[in-house]
Design an enzyme around this catalytic site. Structure first.
Site, short mmCIF file in Angstrom:
data_model
loop_
_atom_site.label_atom_id
_atom_site.label_comp_id
_atom_site.label_asym_id
_atom_site.label_seq_id
_atom_site.Cartn_x
_atom_site.Cartn_y
_atom_site.Cartn_z
N ALA A 147 1.00 -1.08 0.10
CA ALA A 147 -0.02 -0.01 -0.03
C ALA A 147 0.98 1.11 0.05
CB ALA A 147 -0.90 0.01 1.23
N ARG A 148 0.53 2.17 -0.83
CA ARG A 148 1.03 3.38 -0.89
C ARG A 148 2.82 3.38 -1.33
NH1 ARG A 148 -2.76 5.11 -2.14
NH2 ARG A 148 -4.21 6.16 -0.81
N GLY A 195 3.56 3.43 -4.51
CA GLY A 195 3.97 4.30 -5.80
C GLY A 195 3.52 3.33 -6.95
N LYS A 196 2.95 2.16 -6.87
CA LYS A 196 2.49 1.59 -7.79
C LYS A 196 1.66 2.04 -8.83
CE LYS A 196 -0.04 -1.31 -5.49
NZ LYS A 196 0.02 -0.54 -4.05
N HIS A 227 -6.92 10.23 -7.28
CA HIS A 227 -6.49 9.56 -8.51
C HIS A 227 -6.62 10.32 -9.83
CE1 HIS A 227 -4.63 5.20 -7.47
NE2 HIS A 227 -5.06 6.01 -6.52
N ARG A 228 -7.83 10.66 -10.04
CA ARG A 228 -8.41 11.35 -11.21
C ARG A 228 -7.35 12.76 -11.41
NH1 ARG A 228 -14.66 10.15 -10.75
NH2 ARG A 228 -14.68 8.24 -11.96
#
Length: 167
Positions: free
Chosen positions: A10-11, A13-14, A49-50
């Site tokens: 989690a978190r 940078g994927k 995210h958008r």
């Protein structure tokens, strides 16, 4: 055609890494989102995210039927699926045969003509969960990741924003 699987915690940078990889291919990229905005916190995550991605993406919201969405968007720019772990959770919650759906995806990926970048979480690096449902999910995610890594052309593990090539 390329199938790229990007995994990490989690978190890690994927998603940012996956967006960069998808943008590196010609054509307008397609963002296939598996998350559903079921509460205010998730609405905020989706909005962040958008905003980070910008407006140059074609967006599809696909909580369950991933293979039809990939087939429908084939032939254009790269597709980014974010994320497989949420997709798996959606499948399990809908009491779908998740193993069948994962194997269907694994069978479809090599037949697609446009690149696909898949984001998934590595959930098996922590402690053993204390309940059967969480252990079942952890095991299913590990099985899913192994199956899809097996058909991927490239696999990256992202830690602290840094990608490590595994395959």
């Amino acid at each position: 055609m390329a199938v790229i699987l990007i995994t990490g915690g989690a978190r890690s940078g994927k998603s940012t890494r996956a967006e960069a990889r998808a943008r590196s291919f010609p054509g307008q990229p397609v963002y296939i989102a598996t998350a559903e905005a079921l509460d205010g916190e998730m609405e905020q995550r989706i909005a962040r995210h958008r905003a980070r991605r910008g407006t140059d993406w074609i967006e599809r919201e696909v909580p369950l039927d991933l293979v039809p969405a990939l087939l429908a968007t084939d032939g254009g720019g790269a597709r980014l699926v974010d994320c497989l772990t949420l997709w798996l959770s959606n499948l399990m919650h809908a009491t779908r045969d998740w193993e069948r759906d994962v194997r269907e995806l694994a069978g479809a990926l090599p037949r697609l003509s446009s690149p696909v970048v898949l984001v998934t979480n590595e959930v098996g690096l922590g402690i053993v969960p204390d309940n059967a449902l969480a252990r079942s999910f952890r095991d299913a995610a590990g099985i899913m990741n192994q199956i899809l890594a097996g058909v991927a052309d490239e696999v990256e593990f992202v830690v602290a924003g840094l990608p490590m090539k595994l395959k």
